[in-house]
Write an enzyme that holds these catalytic residues in place. Structure first.
Site, PDB file in Angstrom:
ATOM      1  N   LYS A 167       1.224  19.445  -3.693  1.00 19.79           N
ATOM      2  CA  LYS A 167      -0.032  20.124  -3.351  1.00 19.79           C
ATOM      3  C   LYS A 167      -0.038  20.793  -1.982  1.00 19.79           C
ATOM      4  O   LYS A 167       0.296  20.168  -0.976  1.00 19.79           O
ATOM      5  CB  LYS A 167      -1.174  19.107  -3.388  1.00 19.79           C
ATOM      6  CG  LYS A 167      -1.513  18.674  -4.798  1.00 19.79           C
ATOM      7  CD  LYS A 167      -2.694  17.754  -4.748  1.00 19.79           C
ATOM      8  CE  LYS A 167      -3.216  17.460  -6.141  1.00 19.79           C
ATOM      9  NZ  LYS A 167      -4.240  16.422  -6.076  1.00 19.79           N
ATOM     10  N   GLY A 206       1.316   8.501   4.948  1.00 20.77           N
ATOM     11  CA  GLY A 206       0.176   9.168   5.571  1.00 20.77           C
ATOM     12  C   GLY A 206       0.314   9.223   7.090  1.00 20.77           C
ATOM     13  O   GLY A 206      -0.031  10.233   7.722  1.00 20.77           O
ATOM     14  N   GLY A 248       6.380   9.504   1.706  1.00 16.82           N
ATOM     15  CA  GLY A 248       6.873   8.616   0.651  1.00 16.82           C
ATOM     16  C   GLY A 248       7.892   9.233  -0.290  1.00 16.82           C
ATOM     17  O   GLY A 248       8.946   8.645  -0.538  1.00 16.82           O
ATOM     18  N   ARG A 254      10.183  -1.855   4.540  1.00 16.90           N
ATOM     19  CA  ARG A 254       9.246  -2.025   5.658  1.00 16.90           C
ATOM     20  C   ARG A 254       9.359  -3.397   6.308  1.00 16.90           C
ATOM     21  O   ARG A 254       9.096  -3.546   7.506  1.00 16.90           O
ATOM     22  CB  ARG A 254       7.811  -1.788   5.170  1.00 16.90           C
ATOM     23  CG  ARG A 254       7.483  -0.310   5.026  1.00 16.90           C
ATOM     24  CD  ARG A 254       6.084  -0.111   4.524  1.00 16.90           C
ATOM     25  NE  ARG A 254       5.633   1.257   4.720  1.00 16.90           N
ATOM     26  CZ  ARG A 254       4.437   1.701   4.365  1.00 16.90           C
ATOM     27  NH1 ARG A 254       3.578   0.887   3.789  1.00 16.90           N
ATOM     28  NH2 ARG A 254       4.096   2.952   4.581  1.00 16.90           N
TER      29      ARG A 254
HETATM   30  C1  3PG Z   1       0.623   3.278   3.548  1.00 14.84           C
HETATM   31  O1  3PG Z   1       1.437   2.781   2.783  1.00 14.84           O
HETATM   32  O2  3PG Z   1       0.216   4.443   3.443  1.00 14.84           O
HETATM   33  C2  3PG Z   1       0.148   2.435   4.709  1.00 14.84           C
HETATM   34  O3  3PG Z   1       0.570   1.120   4.581  1.00 14.84           O
HETATM   35  C3  3PG Z   1      -1.342   2.529   4.850  1.00 14.84           C
HETATM   36  O4  3PG Z   1      -1.953   2.073   3.695  1.00 14.84           O
HETATM   37  P1  3PG Z   1      -3.307   2.763   3.212  1.00 14.84           P
HETATM   38  O5  3PG Z   1      -2.982   4.182   2.851  1.00 14.84           O
HETATM   39  O6  3PG Z   1      -3.769   1.940   2.063  1.00 14.84           O
HETATM   40  O7  3PG Z   1      -4.271   2.708   4.378  1.00 14.84           O
HETATM   41 MG    MG Z   2      -1.384   5.463   2.199  1.00 17.84          MG
END
Ligand code: 3PG
Ligand code: MG
Length: 419
Positions: free
Chosen positions: A220, A399, A376, A35
């Site tokens: 899930k 997310g 992820g 990132r």
């Molecule tokens: C992530 O890694 O999902 C983003 O950086 C957002 O982080 P968060 O889910 O803690 O808001």
């Molecule tokens: Mg997150």
């Protein structure tokens, strides 16, 4: 389309920029700097335009929530909890500022707090770079109380003449530094990473090159139902793999042994299968499996050559027949969205299915298909198999890419100027 740094004048301007440097951190050591690397093109471009100053801000984990959990765990195990040491190991941004300085080959001043920095910014030399401490050390960053959040947003806004948001990974959060700040800025634009993420992901929910294939896996159904519903609109075929596939197979009346299942989502799964049929979207569920008697990296792999699984076994990966079906679908697609692995790829004995999918998507991309990998776990998978460079786009969002694929408006994008 959002305006980007290329569309505005940055010369002699004070820039306040949100990045997503929420990287995996252990004992103050960065575990993966993807990132950070991904934000470099925008940072370097801004610096090449000779701004007055560049202030970078990001969150790193969820300090309040994560430290509470760590404290509870320590209490439970009868261990003492050193909160300062915990914060330094997990949530303080200093190691990131140090790493960034090396990558940029230019000094990066580290501010020990994300607030109270107006004078320090004014004191930066021309073109000076500052990295603020974790924005989530202020409760106001994520405050539900909008007045509190606005107060912090106004302070961040006072750090710049121009707001740049390159934090695609956090664009689904409506926080002080990711969206609310834009209410107090005359000029607010995206960086190149934000632009690239939007360029590749948006068409997949709008008008992708057809036939479009969606490969959705992961544990899930509950976390993927939004994305399945959304992709159904444009997809010609949907591969449903991973743990979530077994809720679908159970909904169809198959025996799934002791495989992962969400019994509360059987009706949801049935409804999705009906919707797909009505829309003429082909659904590919596993037709054979690699199973195990226990969820363990050392479990002995047991091939099961039928859809139905014996009572004592759990599915850990898809089988060869299933992969043959995937192959013809993947290689005939013109666009592919992949979110979630099709097996427990973290365990080498059960990584073959996910690795094969990654190789096939790479081959399809080489043949001209557009491929977008988000989320992820699937990103970790393409990295593990060293195939990230073979995809059209690997998202930096977890997310955020999921919500974007669900067709939602992301606050961190919606707050930016349009052209
Ligand atoms: C992530 O890694 O999902 C983003 O950086 C957002 O982080 P968060 O889910 O803690 O808001
Ligand atoms: Mg997150």
């Amino acid at each position: 389309m959002i305006k980007t740094v290329k569309d505005i004048d940055l010369n002699e301007k004070r820039i306040i920029m949100r990045v997503d440097f929420n990287v995996p951190m252990n004992d103050g050591v960065i575990q993966d700097d993807t990132r950070i690397q991904a934000a470099l093109p925008t940072i370097e471009y801004i610096l090449s335009q000779k701004p007055r100053s560049l202030v970078l801000m990001s969150h790193l984990g969820n300090p309040a929530k994560d430290s509470k959990k760590a404290q509870e765990k320590a209490d439970k195990n009868g261990k003492t909890f050193d909160k300062d040491a915990y914060m330094a190991a997990k949530h303080k941004m200093k190691p990131i500022a140090v790493h960034l300085e090396k990558l940029l080959k230019t000094p990066v001043v580290f501010a020990e707090s994300c607030t109270g920095q107006k004078d320090a910014i004014a004191a930066l030399p021309n073109g000076g770079v500052m990295m603020l401490e974790n924005t989530r050390f202020s409760d106001k960053e994520t405050a539900k109380d909008s007045e509190q959040q606005k107060e912090l947003a106004k302070e961040f806004a006072s750090y710049g003449d121009v707001y740049v948001n390159d934090a695609f990974g956090t664009a689904h959060r409506a926080h002080a530094s990711t969206a609310t700040i834009a209410e107090y800025m005359d000029v607010k634009v995206g960086g190149f990473l934000m632009e690239k993420e939007v360029k590749y992901i948006a068409p997949m929910v709008q008008d992708p090159p057809k036939p479009m294939l969606a490969i959705i896996g992961g544990a899930k159904v509950s976390s993927k139902i939004g994305v399945l519903d959304s992709l159904l609109k444009n997809a010609s075929a949907l591969i449903i793999g991973g743990g979530m596939a077994y809720t679908f197979l159970k909904a169809q009346g198959h025996s799934i042994g002791v495989s992962l299942v969400e019994d509360d989502f059987l009706d949801t799964a049935k409804k999705l299968l009906e919707d797909a049929k009505a829309k003429n979207v082909k659904i590919l569920l596993p037709v054979d499996h690699l199973c195990a008697a226990e969820f363990s990296p050392d479990a002995k792999p047991k091939p099961v050559d039928s859809i139905d699984i014996p009572d004592s076994l759990m599915a850990m990966d898809v089988g060869e027949k299933t992969l043959a079906l995937y192959k013809s679908e993947i290689l005939s697609a013109k666009s592919i969205v992949w979110n979630g692995p099709v097996g427990v790829f973290e365990f080498d004995a059960f990584a073959h299915g996910t690795e094969t999918v990654a190789r096939l998507v790479a081959e399809a991309t080489d043949n001209g298909a557009i491929s977008v990998v988000g989320g992820g776990d699937s990103v970790a998978a393409v990295n593990k198999f060293q195939l990230a460079d073979c995809m059209s786009h690997v998202s930096t969002g977890g997310g955020a890419s999921l919500e974007f694929l669900e067709g939602k408006t992301l606050p961190g994008i919606a707050c930016l100027d349009q052209k």
